[in-house]
Design a protein around this motif. Structure first.
Motif, short mmCIF file in Angstrom:
data_model
loop_
_atom_site.label_atom_id
_atom_site.label_comp_id
_atom_site.label_asym_id
_atom_site.label_seq_id
_atom_site.Cartn_x
_atom_site.Cartn_y
_atom_site.Cartn_z
N GLN A 23 9.94 1.36 78.89
CA GLN A 23 9.48 1.11 80.27
C GLN A 23 10.07 -0.19 80.78
O GLN A 23 10.58 -0.26 81.91
N ALA A 24 10.05 -1.22 79.93
CA ALA A 24 10.57 -2.52 80.34
C ALA A 24 12.06 -2.45 80.65
O ALA A 24 12.54 -3.09 81.59
N ALA A 25 12.78 -1.65 79.88
CA ALA A 25 14.22 -1.54 80.11
C ALA A 25 14.51 -0.98 81.49
O ALA A 25 15.44 -1.42 82.18
N VAL A 26 13.70 -0.03 81.91
CA VAL A 26 13.88 0.55 83.24
C VAL A 26 13.57 -0.49 84.32
O VAL A 26 14.33 -0.65 85.29
N LEU A 27 12.48 -1.18 84.16
CA LEU A 27 12.12 -2.23 85.12
C LEU A 27 13.22 -3.28 85.20
O LEU A 27 13.52 -3.81 86.27
N ASP A 66 17.76 3.36 95.38
CA ASP A 66 17.11 3.93 96.55
C ASP A 66 15.59 3.84 96.37
O ASP A 66 15.04 4.41 95.44
N GLU A 67 14.94 3.14 97.27
CA GLU A 67 13.51 2.89 97.10
C GLU A 67 12.70 4.18 96.98
O GLU A 67 11.75 4.26 96.21
N ASN A 68 13.06 5.18 97.72
CA ASN A 68 12.33 6.44 97.64
C ASN A 68 12.39 7.02 96.23
O ASN A 68 11.37 7.43 95.68
N ARG A 69 13.58 7.07 95.70
CA ARG A 69 13.74 7.58 94.34
C ARG A 69 13.07 6.66 93.32
O ARG A 69 12.45 7.12 92.37
N TRP A 70 13.22 5.38 93.53
CA TRP A 70 12.66 4.41 92.60
C TRP A 70 11.15 4.55 92.51
O TRP A 70 10.57 4.52 91.42
N PHE A 71 10.52 4.75 93.65
CA PHE A 71 9.07 4.91 93.66
C PHE A 71 8.67 6.16 92.87
O PHE A 71 7.63 6.17 92.20
N THR A 72 9.46 7.18 92.93
CA THR A 72 9.15 8.38 92.16
C THR A 72 9.27 8.10 90.66
O THR A 72 8.45 8.56 89.87
N VAL A 73 10.30 7.35 90.29
CA VAL A 73 10.41 6.96 88.88
C VAL A 73 9.17 6.17 88.47
O VAL A 73 8.54 6.46 87.44
N LEU A 74 8.80 5.19 89.29
CA LEU A 74 7.63 4.35 88.96
C LEU A 74 6.36 5.18 88.83
O LEU A 74 5.51 4.91 87.98
N ALA A 75 6.25 6.19 89.70
CA ALA A 75 5.01 6.98 89.71
C ALA A 75 4.77 7.68 88.38
O ALA A 75 3.63 8.02 88.05
N PHE A 76 5.84 7.90 87.62
CA PHE A 76 5.68 8.65 86.36
C PHE A 76 6.13 7.85 85.13
O PHE A 76 6.16 8.40 84.03
N LEU A 77 6.46 6.60 85.34
CA LEU A 77 7.02 5.81 84.25
C LEU A 77 6.04 5.66 83.08
O LEU A 77 6.47 5.48 81.93
N ARG A 78 4.78 5.76 83.37
CA ARG A 78 3.79 5.67 82.28
C ARG A 78 3.98 6.77 81.23
O ARG A 78 3.48 6.65 80.12
N HIS A 79 4.69 7.83 81.58
CA HIS A 79 4.88 8.92 80.63
C HIS A 79 5.87 8.55 79.53
O HIS A 79 6.00 9.28 78.55
N LEU A 80 6.59 7.45 79.70
CA LEU A 80 7.41 6.97 78.59
C LEU A 80 6.49 6.34 77.56
O LEU A 80 5.63 5.52 77.90
N ASP A 81 6.69 6.70 76.29
CA ASP A 81 5.74 6.27 75.28
C ASP A 81 5.84 4.79 74.95
O ASP A 81 4.84 4.12 74.73
N GLU A 82 7.06 4.28 74.94
CA GLU A 82 7.21 2.92 74.43
C GLU A 82 7.34 1.89 75.54
O GLU A 82 8.13 2.06 76.48
N ALA A 83 6.59 0.83 75.39
CA ALA A 83 6.63 -0.25 76.38
C ALA A 83 8.04 -0.81 76.52
O ALA A 83 8.46 -1.21 77.61
N SER A 84 8.79 -0.81 75.43
CA SER A 84 10.14 -1.38 75.50
C SER A 84 11.03 -0.51 76.38
O SER A 84 11.89 -1.02 77.10
#
Lengths: 173, 173
Positions: free
Chosen positions: B112-116, B92-110
DNA sequence: TCGTAGTACTTCGAGTCCGATGTATTGTGT
DNA sequence: ACACAATACATCGGACTCGAAGTACTACGA
């Protein structure tokens, strides 16, 4: 939303609940699946409101089917919901797509155009996701790549939809 | 969704409910406004679950403020929700955008990449809105201009997002 | 003939959301 | 001096949604 989809699908053909479910799943299910325990109560609500009629057929394949069809009140209600969508039906893409999927059921091109124009107005409002005070921020001003992504994607969608809206409005006269 | 936004905003700064409300409205309000009577119970839920703490300040401007801050459990829970989003958060794009808005709070780039990558996989699934039997229909095959619009817009969004996802995944290493 | 999958619908309880309404305080215009 | 807007939070009832589980029937392969 769900109710709109039910009314919209039944406008063309009478269907039983299970078939309805499959069509709704095809339309919006990849984004937001509809549980059976949501669909069947919704059908009952609409039936209770006199918007649709139910005819029970002996089960050809399995349990008895309830073939659903729109009443005159149901047809009017569908047209009313399409002609006067709630604000959220215009702003939320999921809902908006459902409106679009059945907008052809409005008889008059001018009524269809009026609905498209409401979406056009909404998309032209200067709204962002991120602000500095009151000023909307552009993608380039953010250093968070994920928030940049939100703005990038939203902008691309907006562009494509504006182009389509203008083209379609022109062809509706 | 709402809860994710609350946790996400509080990750950076302690905020009182009213300020939280304004930020959430800025983030998703133009699409789907959040009622006060939804926000405050949600805050209570999260507090009851031990995810956030409340400190009452005498009202500087008006009624006494409840300044909210994340507990350690709250920080962990945010990271958990970001690292393991539910299926609907991806689709759901609405929910996805909310995840994206805070995804930087995950410490590891790996992480973050897994979510993307989950979003990438979803967008690459061959899904349409309209079918003939099992075969997804393309915009050109429809004679309904509004349904054509749905496919046209969805395709433009998908293209833009795929490009951004691939670029961002590459830069995350 | 037995288990499994698919069709078709129902019930239940728990959770979630919203609109309406209410309370209290401070700042601003007139 | 007084109304009004904005700040800041809370409560309540009703509606909606969902997951889990259940019913019942048919088709089909092992």
């Amino acid at each position: 939303m769900l109710e709109l989809a039910i009314l919209g699908f039944l406008y063309d053909h009478s269907l039983h609940g299970y078939e309805l479910r499959k069509r709704i799943t095809a339309l919006t299910g990849h984004v937001r699946p509809v549980a059976e325990s949501t669909l069947y109560p919704a059908i009952k609500r609409l039936e209770k409101a006199g918007l649709l009629a139910r005819e029970t057929q002996p089960g050809a394949v399995a349990a008895p089917r309830h073939v659903l069809s729109l009443t005159d009140a149901g047809r009017n209600e569908l047209r009313r919901r399409l002609a006067e969508p709630a604000r959220a039906d215009i702003t939320d893409e999921n809902r908006w797509f459902t409106v679009l999927a059945f907008l052809r059921h409005l008889d008059e091109a001018s009524a269809q155009a009026a609905v498209l124009r409401r979406r056009l107005d909404f998309l032209q409002e200067p709204a962002s996701f991120f602000y500095e005070g009151d000023r909307p921020l552009r993608a380039e001003e953010l250093d968070d790549p994920f928030r940049q992504g939100i703005l990038t994607i939203a902008r691309a969608t907006s562009r494509a939809e504006l182009a389509w809206l203008r083209k379609t409005l022109a062809s509706l006269g």
